[in-house]
Design a protein around this motif. Sequence first.
Motif, PDB file in Angstrom:
ATOM      1  N   UNK A 143      25.012  69.291  48.559  1.00 19.12           N
ATOM      2  CA  UNK A 143      24.566  67.749  48.771  1.00 19.12           C
ATOM      3  C   UNK A 143      24.934  66.623  47.626  1.00 19.12           C
ATOM      4  N   UNK A 144      24.950  66.996  46.486  1.00 20.63           N
ATOM      5  CA  UNK A 144      25.546  66.264  45.455  1.00 20.63           C
ATOM      6  C   UNK A 144      27.019  65.771  45.512  1.00 20.63           C
ATOM      7  N   UNK A 167      13.542  67.117  53.651  1.00 19.90           N
ATOM      8  CA  UNK A 167      14.003  67.991  54.456  1.00 19.90           C
ATOM      9  C   UNK A 167      13.282  67.716  55.800  1.00 19.90           C
ATOM     10  N   UNK A 168      13.807  67.750  56.912  1.00 13.82           N
ATOM     11  CA  UNK A 168      13.136  67.841  58.202  1.00 13.82           C
ATOM     12  C   UNK A 168      13.467  69.059  59.231  1.00 13.82           C
ATOM     13  N   UNK A 169      12.292  69.369  59.461  1.00 10.00           N
ATOM     14  CA  UNK A 169      12.354  70.808  60.266  1.00 10.00           C
ATOM     15  C   UNK A 169      11.704  70.472  61.583  1.00 10.00           C
ATOM     16  N   UNK A 170      12.619  70.600  62.822  1.00 10.52           N
ATOM     17  CA  UNK A 170      11.957  70.056  63.992  1.00 10.52           C
ATOM     18  C   UNK A 170      11.732  71.609  64.967  1.00 10.52           C
ATOM     19  N   UNK A 189      16.197  53.558  53.803  1.00  9.32           N
ATOM     20  CA  UNK A 189      15.423  53.268  54.882  1.00  9.32           C
ATOM     21  C   UNK A 189      16.193  53.568  56.261  1.00  9.32           C
ATOM     22  N   UNK A 190      17.581  53.407  56.199  1.00  9.33           N
ATOM     23  CA  UNK A 190      18.327  53.471  57.297  1.00  9.33           C
ATOM     24  C   UNK A 190      18.854  55.099  57.584  1.00  9.33           C
ATOM     25  N   UNK A 191      18.407  55.784  56.642  1.00 13.99           N
ATOM     26  CA  UNK A 191      18.633  57.319  56.671  1.00 13.99           C
ATOM     27  C   UNK A 191      17.958  57.901  58.152  1.00 13.99           C
ATOM     28  N   UNK A 192      18.447  58.476  58.907  1.00 12.48           N
ATOM     29  CA  UNK A 192      17.857  59.015  60.288  1.00 12.48           C
ATOM     30  C   UNK A 192      16.748  59.735  60.103  1.00 12.48           C
ATOM     31  N   UNK A 193      16.768  60.571  59.137  1.00  7.88           N
ATOM     32  CA  UNK A 193      15.569  61.585  58.273  1.00  7.88           C
ATOM     33  C   UNK A 193      14.388  60.516  58.071  1.00  7.88           C
ATOM     34  N   UNK A 194      14.663  59.482  57.273  1.00  5.71           N
ATOM     35  CA  UNK A 194      13.617  58.725  56.842  1.00  5.71           C
ATOM     36  C   UNK A 194      12.781  58.163  57.867  1.00  5.71           C
ATOM     37  N   UNK A 195      13.708  57.710  58.959  1.00  5.87           N
ATOM     38  CA  UNK A 195      13.132  56.795  60.071  1.00  5.87           C
ATOM     39  C   UNK A 195      12.225  58.017  60.866  1.00  5.87           C
ATOM     40  N   UNK A 196      12.452  59.289  60.885  1.00 16.39           N
ATOM     41  CA  UNK A 196      11.754  59.971  61.565  1.00 16.39           C
ATOM     42  C   UNK A 196      10.457  60.217  60.942  1.00 16.39           C
ATOM     43  N   UNK A 197      10.508  60.371  59.665  1.00 16.47           N
ATOM     44  CA  UNK A 197       9.306  60.666  58.652  1.00 16.47           C
ATOM     45  C   UNK A 197       8.611  59.283  58.753  1.00 16.47           C
ATOM     46  N   UNK A 246      17.814  71.733  64.454  1.00 19.98           N
ATOM     47  CA  UNK A 246      16.320  71.740  63.901  1.00 19.98           C
ATOM     48  C   UNK A 246      16.080  71.682  62.443  1.00 19.98           C
ATOM     49  N   UNK A 247      17.163  71.481  61.906  1.00 20.03           N
ATOM     50  CA  UNK A 247      17.112  71.224  60.231  1.00 20.03           C
ATOM     51  C   UNK A 247      17.931  69.959  59.921  1.00 20.03           C
ATOM     52  N   UNK A 248      17.368  69.013  59.205  1.00 13.59           N
ATOM     53  CA  UNK A 248      17.831  68.118  58.857  1.00 13.59           C
ATOM     54  C   UNK A 248      17.646  67.789  57.320  1.00 13.59           C
ATOM     55  N   UNK A 249      18.929  67.015  56.453  1.00 16.32           N
ATOM     56  CA  UNK A 249      18.282  66.779  55.109  1.00 16.32           C
ATOM     57  C   UNK A 249      18.521  65.325  55.077  1.00 16.32           C
ATOM     58  N   UNK A 250      17.771  64.710  54.258  1.00 12.92           N
ATOM     59  CA  UNK A 250      18.191  63.090  54.326  1.00 12.92           C
ATOM     60  C   UNK A 250      17.794  62.433  52.769  1.00 12.92           C
ATOM     61  N   UNK A 251      17.619  61.476  52.606  1.00 18.54           N
ATOM     62  CA  UNK A 251      17.317  60.475  51.369  1.00 18.54           C
ATOM     63  C   UNK A 251      16.121  59.655  51.818  1.00 18.54           C
ATOM     64  N   UNK A 252      14.894  59.739  51.346  1.00 12.69           N
ATOM     65  CA  UNK A 252      13.781  59.119  51.825  1.00 12.69           C
ATOM     66  C   UNK A 252      13.816  57.897  51.246  1.00 12.69           C
ATOM     67  N   UNK A 253      14.719  57.520  50.196  1.00 14.46           N
ATOM     68  CA  UNK A 253      14.618  56.258  49.662  1.00 14.46           C
ATOM     69  C   UNK A 253      15.813  55.306  50.172  1.00 14.46           C
TER      70      UNK A 253
END
Length: 261
Positions: free
Chosen positions: A200-201, A47-50, A225-233, A216-223
């Motif tokens: 999410x499932x 999860x990403x909180x901005x 690499x193209x997920x926008x949340x992964x890119x930010x993290x 301000x809230x986003x959810x993503x899959x860290x595995x």
Amino acid sequence: MITRRNFLRSALAGAAGLALPITALELLGPRRLRAERYDSSGVRWVFLVDTYKCVGCGLCVKACKQENEIPYDANVTRTWVERYVLTRDNRLFADSPKGARDGFITSRIDLGQGRYQDIKKEDIKKAFFVPKLCNQCENPPCVQVCPVGATYQAADGVVLVDRKWCIGCGYCIMACPYGVRFFHPNYHVAEKCNFCYHRITRGMKSACVDACPFGARQIGNIKDPDDPVTKVIMTERVAVLKEEYGTKPQVYYLGLSKEVR
Ligand code: SF4
Ligand code: SF4
């Protein structure tokens, strides 16, 4: 003559003839089908909180309560938003009335027990909002202490609570260093955010993510690499809460101030 083998064969065929439709119905039921379509391999939910984007409107809290059967007026919530105000003379105030369900409708700080603090605008050095939720820790102490395995970690990293197995001992509530767990007022079992696992499932976003008008809230899959949340993290300066506890939280924050507890 009926041999033993033939008897077994016809018995099995008969049983199959009777049993198949029932089994088939169960196998093909919509719930089972949807669950089977979800493949958790290659998935680790994060999860990403901005905090730069959060305005403290509380729409996320409202949406969460409605989505997850949390009684609207009960003073418990799976996610909440905290307001921090630092004054020019370095006094720090923080509040979250009703978890910010109705937003922050007054500039007065709620100190609890009917006490309030008025702070003049010109005395404020900085003020900001911080949404909070279960961190879906990589090393979750709540899972370690559950004596019956009712709280457990799924293969995709999300920490879940099985309401049917929970005996309501409260050990997990005490073990969580983030204070995100509580007793469900109606079910009397441990309760917390699960990133809206039922959504999410099935390819949807968590209810709070959909409800936030400011992103301000986003959810993503860290595995992925193209997920926008992964890119930010991976590329921006992110922080987690209470890193020193070694729980490896999987809720990442952009713009997390050092004053946040
Ligand atoms: S934040 Fe608390 S409830 Fe959530 S996984 Fe971590 S220890 Fe468990
Ligand atoms: S909906 Fe978005 S902006 Fe509003 S309080 Fe929640 S996170 Fe902050």
